[in-house]
Write an enzyme that holds these catalytic residues in place. Sequence first.
Site, PDB file in Angstrom:
ATOM      1  CB  SER A  34      -0.948  -0.049   1.203  1.00 36.84           C
ATOM      2  OG  SER A  34      -1.955   0.927   1.099  1.00 36.84           O
ATOM      3  CG  ASP A  45      -6.252  -2.654  -4.146  1.00 37.87           C
ATOM      4  OD1 ASP A  45      -7.040  -1.881  -3.573  1.00 37.87           O
ATOM      5  OD2 ASP A  45      -5.035  -2.695  -3.893  1.00 37.87           O
ATOM      6  CG  HIS A  49      -5.703  -2.100  -0.281  1.00 35.53           C
ATOM      7  ND1 HIS A  49      -4.776  -1.803  -1.261  1.00 35.53           N
ATOM      8  CD2 HIS A  49      -5.206  -1.565   0.871  1.00 35.53           C
ATOM      9  CE1 HIS A  49      -3.777  -1.116  -0.733  1.00 35.53           C
ATOM     10  NE2 HIS A  49      -4.012  -0.967   0.557  1.00 35.53           N
TER      11      HIS A  49
END
Length: 335
Positions: free
Chosen positions: A125, A280, A311
Amino acid sequence: MSSQTNFHHHGRFRVSGGVLPDAVTAYRTYGDPANPCIVFPTCYGGKLDSQMYMVGEGKVMDPQRYFVVTFALFSNGESSSPSNTPAPYNGPYFPAVSYEDNIRAQYAVLQKLGIQKVYAVIGFSMGGQQAYHWPVMYPDVVERYVVICGSARTSPHNQCFLEGPKAALVASKDFNNGHYLETPQLGIRAFARVYSAWAYGQTWFREHKYKWDGLYPDLASFLRERWEDRFLQDWDANDLITLLHTWQNGDVSQIRHGGDLRACLTDIQAKGLIMPSKTDLYFPPEDSVNEMASLTPGFSRLVVIDTVWGHTAGGGSNSTDDAFVQAEIRKFLEE
């Protein structure tokens, strides 16, 4: 296995929004500095403790094989943040911080540790966005980088999404423009609920029906216990907003080539492994496909995580995806 948290004091440190009189980077180290170094920075919502899902004996970042350095982002509550910085830069007066600022600070720590080469930078991320920044800022230092559910530039779609949880927090009556005297319960709870909807793929919600291995009997319990409680317990509201702005303004091409992302990515000579999640909603795999078109052929490869976990698939949320991600990274590191 555990490692104590260390704090590197940079002294007066310039950041994108001004200056910090005594900037501090929190970090941990695992293993022997004589081994190849892996840098593993935190993500949004991440603390140094949360990095342990990939660090440890038998895991991909095994301290028996590598010297692992985990870094806390500025504004995560461990490194310099609105919540722990004294006046006059406390709370809402804390300056804006960029990814570039974070990487400069992390590089300073590595120099202190005597590390001249980084075998790999691995990130999930926001950590993945930092992984993109490292080989651009320090091309002679970084040999490899791994981007898990991240991107080189925060897309307009991603920026727009982030406006939702941000607005829910800053518009709350107890946020008080960042001048709150106690935890703004209403604002953080609203932030957590907006943020939660994007963390998983739609298929996950359909298949799991909010229960997450039977822990939650209904959606209301899932939101209150899994999301509200997490942010209420672990996060300061001003930290959340400042760190969100770092994410929102992420763009590796601003460091070089004046915003020309294609030219910036073409310049990267380190070997790269790009691992988006199929479902995601923050960093969709299409963004990674577009980036691959600019990365030098033969230097990088794309591996999509085939998952319903959205995600969170790249953050150690479930054993199946975690095993897949670590296996691919291990193969990449051993090539």
